[in-house]
Design a protein around this motif. Structure first.
Motif, PDB file in Angstrom:
ATOM      1  N   VAL A  82      -0.547  26.840  -2.635  1.00 54.14           N
ATOM      2  CA  VAL A  82       0.147  25.625  -2.232  1.00 54.14           C
ATOM      3  C   VAL A  82      -0.856  24.483  -2.195  1.00 54.14           C
ATOM      4  O   VAL A  82      -1.886  24.574  -1.542  1.00 54.14           O
ATOM      5  CB  VAL A  82       0.797  25.796  -0.840  1.00 54.14           C
ATOM      6  N   THR A  83      -0.539  23.439  -2.913  1.00 51.20           N
ATOM      7  CA  THR A  83      -1.373  22.248  -2.911  1.00 51.20           C
ATOM      8  C   THR A  83      -0.773  21.247  -1.926  1.00 51.20           C
ATOM      9  O   THR A  83       0.405  20.928  -2.011  1.00 51.20           O
ATOM     10  CB  THR A  83      -1.430  21.609  -4.311  1.00 51.20           C
ATOM     11  N   VAL A  84      -1.575  20.799  -0.996  1.00 50.26           N
ATOM     12  CA  VAL A  84      -1.110  19.841  -0.006  1.00 50.26           C
ATOM     13  C   VAL A  84      -1.339  18.433  -0.542  1.00 50.26           C
ATOM     14  O   VAL A  84      -2.457  18.074  -0.902  1.00 50.26           O
ATOM     15  CB  VAL A  84      -1.849  20.027   1.338  1.00 50.26           C
ATOM     16  N   ALA A  85      -0.258  17.663  -0.602  1.00 49.82           N
ATOM     17  CA  ALA A  85      -0.378  16.287  -1.074  1.00 49.82           C
ATOM     18  C   ALA A  85      -1.016  15.431   0.015  1.00 49.82           C
ATOM     19  O   ALA A  85      -0.693  15.568   1.186  1.00 49.82           O
ATOM     20  CB  ALA A  85       0.996  15.740  -1.433  1.00 49.82           C
ATOM     21  N   ARG A  86      -1.925  14.570  -0.385  1.00 56.13           N
ATOM     22  CA  ARG A  86      -2.562  13.645   0.545  1.00 56.13           C
ATOM     23  C   ARG A  86      -2.137  12.234   0.163  1.00 56.13           C
ATOM     24  O   ARG A  86      -2.065  11.896  -1.013  1.00 56.13           O
ATOM     25  CB  ARG A  86      -4.077  13.786   0.477  1.00 56.13           C
ATOM     26  N   PHE A  87      -1.853  11.432   1.174  1.00 57.64           N
ATOM     27  CA  PHE A  87      -1.390  10.074   0.937  1.00 57.64           C
ATOM     28  C   PHE A  87      -2.263   9.076   1.680  1.00 57.64           C
ATOM     29  O   PHE A  87      -2.885   9.397   2.678  1.00 57.64           O
ATOM     30  CB  PHE A  87       0.058   9.902   1.427  1.00 57.64           C
ATOM     31  N   GLU A  88      -2.282   7.854   1.164  1.00 58.50           N
ATOM     32  CA  GLU A  88      -2.859   6.743   1.897  1.00 58.50           C
ATOM     33  C   GLU A  88      -1.706   5.795   2.218  1.00 58.50           C
ATOM     34  O   GLU A  88      -0.688   5.785   1.526  1.00 58.50           O
ATOM     35  CB  GLU A  88      -3.954   6.036   1.099  1.00 58.50           C
ATOM     36  N   TYR A  89      -1.855   5.050   3.291  1.00 61.98           N
ATOM     37  CA  TYR A  89      -0.765   4.210   3.771  1.00 61.98           C
ATOM     38  C   TYR A  89      -1.209   2.755   3.872  1.00 61.98           C
ATOM     39  O   TYR A  89      -2.389   2.458   4.044  1.00 61.98           O
ATOM     40  CB  TYR A  89      -0.289   4.706   5.137  1.00 61.98           C
ATOM     41  N   LEU A  90      -0.228   1.870   3.779  1.00 63.69           N
ATOM     42  CA  LEU A  90      -0.481   0.434   3.846  1.00 63.69           C
ATOM     43  C   LEU A  90       0.693  -0.214   4.572  1.00 63.69           C
ATOM     44  O   LEU A  90       1.847   0.115   4.311  1.00 63.69           O
ATOM     45  CB  LEU A  90      -0.597  -0.131   2.423  1.00 63.69           C
ATOM     46  N   VAL A  91       0.403  -1.113   5.509  1.00 61.66           N
ATOM     47  CA  VAL A  91       1.439  -1.865   6.203  1.00 61.66           C
ATOM     48  C   VAL A  91       1.372  -3.306   5.709  1.00 61.66           C
ATOM     49  O   VAL A  91       0.323  -3.941   5.764  1.00 61.66           O
ATOM     50  CB  VAL A  91       1.233  -1.812   7.734  1.00 61.66           C
ATOM     51  N   VAL A  92       2.498  -3.805   5.207  1.00 55.77           N
ATOM     52  CA  VAL A  92       2.542  -5.143   4.626  1.00 55.77           C
ATOM     53  C   VAL A  92       3.512  -6.008   5.421  1.00 55.77           C
ATOM     54  O   VAL A  92       4.720  -5.747   5.425  1.00 55.77           O
ATOM     55  CB  VAL A  92       2.999  -5.080   3.149  1.00 55.77           C
ATOM     56  N   PRO A  93       3.004  -7.033   6.119  1.00 53.31           N
ATOM     57  CA  PRO A  93       3.920  -7.951   6.808  1.00 53.31           C
ATOM     58  C   PRO A  93       4.537  -8.930   5.812  1.00 53.31           C
ATOM     59  O   PRO A  93       3.865  -9.404   4.897  1.00 53.31           O
ATOM     60  CB  PRO A  93       3.007  -8.679   7.794  1.00 53.31           C
ATOM     61  N   LEU A  94       5.809  -9.177   5.965  1.00 54.83           N
ATOM     62  CA  LEU A  94       6.503 -10.114   5.081  1.00 54.83           C
ATOM     63  C   LEU A  94       6.825 -11.391   5.862  1.00 54.83           C
ATOM     64  O   LEU A  94       7.967 -11.751   6.073  1.00 54.83           O
ATOM     65  CB  LEU A  94       7.783  -9.482   4.535  1.00 54.83           C
ATOM     66  N   LYS A  95       5.789 -12.071   6.294  1.00 50.61           N
ATOM     67  CA  LYS A  95       5.961 -13.273   7.116  1.00 50.61           C
ATOM     68  C   LYS A  95       6.750 -14.343   6.371  1.00 50.61           C
ATOM     69  O   LYS A  95       7.449 -15.138   6.985  1.00 50.61           O
ATOM     70  CB  LYS A  95       4.607 -13.826   7.541  1.00 50.61           C
ATOM     71  N   GLU A  96       6.660 -14.359   5.047  1.00 55.31           N
ATOM     72  CA  GLU A  96       7.387 -15.375   4.287  1.00 55.31           C
ATOM     73  C   GLU A  96       8.899 -15.169   4.364  1.00 55.31           C
ATOM     74  O   GLU A  96       9.661 -16.053   4.015  1.00 55.31           O
ATOM     75  CB  GLU A  96       6.922 -15.398   2.824  1.00 55.31           C
ATOM     76  N   ALA A  97       9.367 -14.026   4.855  1.00 54.96           N
ATOM     77  CA  ALA A  97      10.802 -13.768   4.972  1.00 54.96           C
ATOM     78  C   ALA A  97      11.380 -14.260   6.293  1.00 54.96           C
ATOM     79  O   ALA A  97      12.589 -14.279   6.461  1.00 54.96           O
ATOM     80  CB  ALA A  97      11.059 -12.268   4.829  1.00 54.96           C
ATOM     81  N   LYS A  98      10.556 -14.688   7.221  1.00 59.20           N
ATOM     82  CA  LYS A  98      11.057 -15.006   8.562  1.00 59.20           C
ATOM     83  C   LYS A  98      11.932 -16.254   8.604  1.00 59.20           C
ATOM     84  O   LYS A  98      12.716 -16.422   9.522  1.00 59.20           O
ATOM     85  CB  LYS A  98       9.900 -15.133   9.556  1.00 59.20           C
TER      86      LYS A  98
END
Length: 75
Positions: A12-28
């Motif tokens: 079994v190969t375990v998938a590894r992920f990286e994460y990113l949080v993107v604020p969408l201030k232009e949508a406010k």
């Protein structure tokens, strides 16, 4: 004679992920009757392998704006 049982289990190969949080201030500042908001920055990140997996609101200064959680496999 002792027999040791063996199991032929698939690797079994375990998938590894990286994460990113993107604020969408232009949508406010959008109003409900305006055309759909198309965040070009997210489209560019999608071309780079990022996938949107969550959406939340970030609160601050009496305002709220969307924040998108993205992930992609670690290369």
């Amino acid at each position: 004679m002792t027999i040791t049982p063996t199991i032929d289990a698939p690797t079994v190969t375990v998938a590894r992920f990286e994460y990113l949080v993107v604020p969408l201030k232009e949508a406010k500042n959008l109003k409900r009757e305006e055309d759909a908001f198309v965040p070009e920055h997210l489209n560019e990140l999608g071309e780079d392998g990022w996938e949107a997996v969550g959406l939340s609101l970030k609160y601050g200064d009496l305002m709220a704006w969307p924040v998108v959680l993205l992930k992609r496999p670690v290369r």
